[in-house]
Design an enzyme around this catalytic site. Structure first.
Site, PDB file in Angstrom:
ATOM      1  N   ASN A  11      43.792  52.209  42.520  1.00 56.36           N
ATOM      2  CA  ASN A  11      43.775  51.153  43.498  1.00 56.36           C
ATOM      3  C   ASN A  11      45.158  51.225  44.162  1.00 56.36           C
ATOM      4  OD1 ASN A  11      43.087  49.207  45.266  1.00 56.36           O
ATOM      5  ND2 ASN A  11      42.630  47.541  43.865  1.00 56.36           N
ATOM      6  N   HIS A  97      36.677  42.979  43.916  1.00 59.12           N
ATOM      7  CA  HIS A  97      37.949  42.842  43.128  1.00 59.12           C
ATOM      8  C   HIS A  97      38.369  41.532  43.526  1.00 59.12           C
ATOM      9  CE1 HIS A  97      42.308  43.063  42.880  1.00 59.12           C
ATOM     10  NE2 HIS A  97      41.856  44.257  42.142  1.00 59.12           N
ATOM     11  N   GLU A 169      38.370  43.067  35.091  1.00 55.83           N
ATOM     12  CA  GLU A 169      39.846  42.540  35.386  1.00 55.83           C
ATOM     13  C   GLU A 169      40.073  41.422  35.213  1.00 55.83           C
ATOM     14  OE1 GLU A 169      41.357  46.099  38.105  1.00 55.83           O
ATOM     15  OE2 GLU A 169      40.617  44.625  39.324  1.00 55.83           O
ATOM     16  N   SER A 214      47.334  45.353  34.806  1.00 50.87           N
ATOM     17  CA  SER A 214      48.857  45.807  34.291  1.00 50.87           C
ATOM     18  C   SER A 214      48.653  47.005  33.351  1.00 50.87           C
ATOM     19  CB  SER A 214      49.395  44.492  33.701  1.00 50.87           C
ATOM     20  OG  SER A 214      49.664  43.559  34.469  1.00 50.87           O
ATOM     21  N   GLY A 235      46.168  49.437  39.153  1.00 55.52           N
ATOM     22  CA  GLY A 235      46.884  49.189  40.755  1.00 55.52           C
ATOM     23  C   GLY A 235      48.408  49.447  40.830  1.00 55.52           C
TER      24      GLY A 235
HETATM   25  P1  PGA Z   1      47.456  46.093  38.525  1.00 54.61           P
HETATM   26  O1  PGA Z   1      46.182  45.752  39.404  1.00 54.61           O
HETATM   27  O2  PGA Z   1      47.557  47.251  37.733  1.00 54.61           O
HETATM   28  O3  PGA Z   1      48.636  46.303  39.339  1.00 54.61           O
HETATM   29  O4  PGA Z   1      47.421  44.982  37.595  1.00 54.61           O
HETATM   30  C1  PGA Z   1      45.077  46.380  38.787  1.00 54.61           C
HETATM   31  C2  PGA Z   1      44.013  46.025  39.975  1.00 54.61           C
HETATM   32  O5  PGA Z   1      44.284  45.055  40.562  1.00 54.61           O
HETATM   33  O6  PGA Z   1      43.088  46.886  40.090  1.00 54.61           O
END
Ligand code: PGA
Length: 253
Positions: A11, A97, A169, A214, A235
């Protein structure tokens, strides 16, 4: 129950120019291993869909998706993009999201109408769900996940449920640098699986549950090994080709 083939989705959020997006997609394709044990999906901003799609024509193993859509098919909604406008451009659309839920006040009802519009357009929805830190501390995680997943999935036909992917998430883990605990992720997957089976009348085995929050190349091997998890929604780490491909490689098990 057999675990479905993992899906590793990147993403990109509100990042990258058209040129940078095409370059990142090229960099990812050049680093993907010859044999893939996961499906791979890129979710660039709307502005990059066409260019990134052109790059991906070189490798049919990588799918393309959008990060959001409007629920209506067309009309006087300045600045919005409908799911039917995305059909032909990509295969997946992310809905629900937490950044949409929080920054744009998208309720469960709005997320549901978006998900239905994605299905109607012949595309595959990825339904993101997750509790906030406040909800977690209040011991409400199971309730929140059940509510969000039911709002998204119940009442769909079996075929429609099977076209969905659910992404767990935890809001507090997104962009924090610290993923959730394995035991908490496993428990969340168990709760979400119950709702999926409820919606799919006991035949939702093929519906994937992703973990997001993360995920890095370093944490991916253990996160992807958590019982009930079949892939990741990535992300920050998806903006670096080598790092993202490291996560894809980690799904080789
Ligand atoms: P991140 O985001 O991997 O930067 O924590 C994940 C997401 O929001 O889909």
């Amino acid at each position: 129950m057999s675990t479905p083939r993992p899906l590793i989705a990147g993403n990109w959020k509100m990042n990258l120019s058209v040129t940078e997006g095409a370059a990142l997609a090229t960099g990812i394709l050049s680093r993907l291993p010859g044999r893939l044990s996961a499906d791979v999906l890129l979710l660039p901003p709307f502005t990059c869909l066409s260019e990134v799609g052109a790059v991906l024509l070189a490798d049919s193993r990588v799918a393309l998706g959008a990060q959001n859509c409007h629920w209506a098919e067309s009309g006087a909604v300045t600045g919005e993009i409908s799911a039917s406008m995305l059909s032909g451009l990509c295969q997946y659309v992310l809905v629900g999201h937490s950044e949409r839920r929080q920054l744009f006040h998208e309720s469960d009802v709005i997320v549901r109408t978006k998900l239905e519009s994605v299905l109607k357009a012949g595309l595959c929805p990825i339904l993101a769900v997750g509790e906030t830190d406040e909800e977690r501390r209040a011991g409400m995680t199971a309730d929140v996940l059940t509510r969000q997943a039911r709002a998204g999935l119940l009442g769909l036909t079996h075929e429609e449920v099977c076209r969905c992917t659910v992404a767990y998430e935890p809001v507090w883990a997104i962009g924090s640098g610290a993923a959730a605990d394995f035991t908490d992720i496993e428990e969340a997957a168990r709760i979400l699986r119950l709702v999926i089976e409820e919606a799919a009348r006991g035949e939702g085995d093929g519906v994937r549950i992703l973990y997001g929050g993360s995920v890095t190349a370093e944490s991916a091997p253990s996160l992807l090994g958590v019982e009930g998890i079949a892939g990741a929604l990535v992300g920050g780490a998806s903006l670096r080709a080598a790092e993202f491909c490291g996560i894809v490689a980690a799904s080789d098990r």
